[in-house]
Write a protein that holds these residues in place. Structure first.
Motif, mmCIF file in Angstrom:
data_model
loop_
_atom_site.group_PDB
_atom_site.id
_atom_site.type_symbol
_atom_site.label_atom_id
_atom_site.label_comp_id
_atom_site.label_asym_id
_atom_site.label_seq_id
_atom_site.Cartn_x
_atom_site.Cartn_y
_atom_site.Cartn_z
ATOM 1 N N ASP A 98 32.775 17.341 9.862
ATOM 2 C CA ASP A 98 33.166 18.349 10.861
ATOM 3 C C ASP A 98 32.192 18.358 12.033
ATOM 4 N N ASP A 99 30.889 18.395 11.727
ATOM 5 C CA ASP A 99 29.861 18.446 12.780
ATOM 6 C C ASP A 99 29.958 17.237 13.701
ATOM 7 N N GLN A 100 30.199 16.085 13.082
ATOM 8 C CA GLN A 100 30.311 14.849 13.858
ATOM 9 C C GLN A 100 31.542 14.890 14.774
ATOM 10 N N LEU A 101 32.670 15.346 14.228
ATOM 11 C CA LEU A 101 33.904 15.424 15.014
ATOM 12 C C LEU A 101 33.775 16.448 16.146
ATOM 13 N N LYS A 102 33.121 17.581 15.860
ATOM 14 C CA LYS A 102 32.917 18.607 16.903
ATOM 15 C C LYS A 102 32.037 18.056 18.015
ATOM 16 N N MET A 103 30.966 17.372 17.627
ATOM 17 C CA MET A 103 30.037 16.825 18.617
ATOM 18 C C MET A 103 30.756 15.816 19.525
ATOM 19 N N MET A 104 31.554 14.941 18.911
ATOM 20 C CA MET A 104 32.231 13.910 19.703
ATOM 21 C C MET A 104 33.363 14.498 20.551
ATOM 22 N N GLY A 105 34.094 15.450 19.996
ATOM 23 C CA GLY A 105 35.156 16.104 20.773
ATOM 24 C C GLY A 105 34.576 16.820 21.987
ATOM 25 N N THR A 106 33.453 17.516 21.775
ATOM 26 C CA THR A 106 32.787 18.223 22.876
ATOM 27 C C THR A 106 32.269 17.234 23.910
ATOM 28 N N GLU A 107 31.717 16.128 23.428
ATOM 29 C CA GLU A 107 31.169 15.106 24.337
ATOM 30 C C GLU A 107 32.281 14.531 25.233
ATOM 31 N N LEU A 215 41.962 11.269 27.772
ATOM 32 C CA LEU A 215 40.769 10.606 27.226
ATOM 33 C C LEU A 215 40.763 10.658 25.699
ATOM 34 N N PHE A 216 41.130 11.792 25.117
ATOM 35 C CA PHE A 216 41.208 11.880 23.655
ATOM 36 C C PHE A 216 42.062 10.728 23.097
ATOM 37 N N LYS A 217 43.229 10.507 23.730
ATOM 38 C CA LYS A 217 44.160 9.486 23.218
ATOM 39 C C LYS A 217 43.646 8.075 23.478
ATOM 40 N N ALA A 218 43.179 7.823 24.701
ATOM 41 C CA ALA A 218 42.737 6.470 25.071
ATOM 42 C C ALA A 218 41.480 6.068 24.297
ATOM 43 N N PHE A 219 40.611 7.044 24.020
ATOM 44 C CA PHE A 219 39.394 6.768 23.264
ATOM 45 C C PHE A 219 39.748 6.309 21.847
ATOM 46 N N ASP A 220 40.707 7.011 21.223
ATOM 47 C CA ASP A 220 41.140 6.621 19.871
ATOM 48 C C ASP A 220 41.778 5.234 19.867
ATOM 49 N N GLU A 221 42.560 4.934 20.899
ATOM 50 C CA GLU A 221 43.173 3.602 20.992
ATOM 51 C C GLU A 221 42.101 2.515 21.009
ATOM 52 N N TRP A 226 38.815 -1.749 17.948
ATOM 53 C CA TRP A 226 37.550 -2.221 17.358
ATOM 54 C C TRP A 226 37.549 -2.064 15.833
ATOM 55 N N GLU A 227 38.678 -1.600 15.288
ATOM 56 C CA GLU A 227 38.808 -1.341 13.843
ATOM 57 C C GLU A 227 37.791 -0.303 13.360
ATOM 58 N N LEU A 228 37.586 0.699 14.215
ATOM 59 C CA LEU A 228 36.723 1.840 13.867
ATOM 60 C C LEU A 228 37.625 3.052 13.630
ATOM 61 N N PRO A 229 37.181 4.026 12.821
ATOM 62 C CA PRO A 229 38.044 5.188 12.552
ATOM 63 C C PRO A 229 38.252 6.038 13.809
ATOM 64 N N PRO A 230 39.512 6.382 14.141
ATOM 65 C CA PRO A 230 39.758 7.248 15.307
ATOM 66 C C PRO A 230 39.264 8.673 15.060
ATOM 67 N N LEU A 231 39.101 9.440 16.126
ATOM 68 C CA LEU A 231 38.539 10.794 16.019
ATOM 69 C C LEU A 231 39.616 11.869 15.827
ATOM 70 N N HIS A 232 40.862 11.575 16.214
ATOM 71 C CA HIS A 232 41.980 12.518 16.077
ATOM 72 C C HIS A 232 41.723 13.853 16.783
ATOM 73 N N ASN A 233 41.170 13.797 17.996
ATOM 74 C CA ASN A 233 40.910 15.042 18.725
ATOM 75 C C ASN A 233 42.176 15.773 19.150
ATOM 76 N N THR A 234 43.292 15.053 19.259
ATOM 77 C CA THR A 234 44.525 15.761 19.638
ATOM 78 C C THR A 234 44.947 16.736 18.539
ATOM 79 N N GLU A 235 44.505 16.486 17.295
ATOM 80 C CA GLU A 235 44.797 17.431 16.214
ATOM 81 C C GLU A 235 43.596 18.320 15.884
#
Length: 323
Positions: A98-107, A215-221, A226-235
């Motif tokens: 959660d902390d990681q997702l909040k930090m990245m969403g805020t960033e 940006l939320f969507k394009a960042f996840d794309e 890069w085969e890294l886990p997306p952040l799912h900020n839209t949800e």
């Protein structure tokens, strides 16, 4: 005025403090913690602390106090002047994640906000050659050059370099050669994202919200490529809605679609309902499930029948009325 804020702050910053205090119901002050000077600037050198009705901007590094203080003050002023904010009402059940997702969403939200913040700082002469040089040092204090094979720091590199493109703006040519040499893959990706968030301007609350969602969507794309886990900020991340008077009087069903989420609503500890904007699929509000984890069709119907204004007022969910 509080003596602590007189240290090394110029007239431009003092007038910003006055502007923020004009809109803020309590008092906003700037204080300095120690005398550290790292020789670079980075956004983690200051923090905003709420103390009852008052807000204290704490500066932990004196390398560029006018730049750092004005940066926080302008973020605060944007919120007070009615720009969208991000909220976090959901949990994955894993507090570290959660902390990681909040930090990245805020960033990501902040990167788009920086179009407004940096433009104001430049207008008031708060970014000069020295600050630009310290900002470059701050990049290298945050991320290491790309190794071969690539490591797990690509997400951080992408955020850092995209933010740098917003910060330097027309001056990016001065640093692009060095960054391209050290971060060829992440800089190429940052340049693509920059195109996405500059297609339309960030010069209004509506413009900011639109570009944050893009940006939320394009960042996840990019992360998926890069085969890294997306952040799912839209949800995961709730973003303030910007709505016209007409939209506020429409029924909820006309603007939003409510889905049962796999995530948990933090206050009720039940599986959440998330209201997504029908136009861009962005989380606009979160509801607790009154029946625990059982679906209640009657509850859905009641929500959908309300006007948008009625629902947001009942949830105490801030919204911005579009002019």
């Amino acid at each position: 005025m509080d003596n602590e804020i007189n240290f090394d702050l110029n007239d431009q910053v003092h007038s910003l403090i006055d502007a923020v205090n004009h809109y803020f119901p309590g008092t906003v002050t700037v204080t300095f913690l120690g005398k550290l000077q790292a020789g670079y600037v980075r956004h983690d050198q200051s923090q905003v602390v709420q103390d009852g009705k008052n807000v204290i901007i704490q500066i932990a590094d004196l390398s560029a106090p006018n730049y750092t203080a004005s940066h926080e003050l302008l973020h605060l002023l944007m919120v007070l002047r009615g720009f969208p904010q991000v909220f976090f009402s959901l949990t994955t059940g894993n507090s570290q994640l959660d902390d990681q997702l909040k930090m990245m969403g805020t960033e990501l939200y902040d990167i788009v906000s920086h179009f407004v913040v940096v433009s104001e700082q430049r207008k008031h002469g708060l970014i000069d050659d020295d600050v630009e040089e310290m900002y470059l040092k701050g990049i290298y204090a945050t991320i290491k050059p790309e190794p071969n094979p690539l490591d797990d720091q690509m997400t951080l590199r992408l955020m850092t370099l995209l933010d740098a493109m917003v910060f330097y703006g027309d001056h990016f040519d001065q640093v692009v050669g060095k960054l391209k040499q050290d971060f060829p893959i992440s800089l190429a990706a940052a340049e693509k994202l920059y195109q996405v968030i500059t297609e339309k301007p960030t010069d209004s609350p509506f413009g900011l919200r639109r570009n944050v969602v893009k940006l939320f969507k394009a960042f996840d794309e990019q992360l998926k490529q890069w085969e890294l886990p997306p952040l799912h900020n839209t949800e995961f991340t709730t973003l303030t809605s910007v709505l016209s008077k007409r939209q506020l009087n429409l029924q909820v069903r006309q603007l939003f679609e409510v889905f049962h989420s796999e995530l948990i609503e933090i206050h009720s500890n039940t599986r959440a309902y998330v209201g997504f904007n029908r136009v861009d699929d962005q989380n606009a509000f979160v509801l607790a499930n009154p029946k625990g984890d059982q679906d209640n069709p009657e509850f859905f119907k009641k929500i959908y029948d309300k006007t948008v204004k009625e629902l947001f007022d009942s949830l105490k969910m801030p919204y911005i009325e579009r002019e």
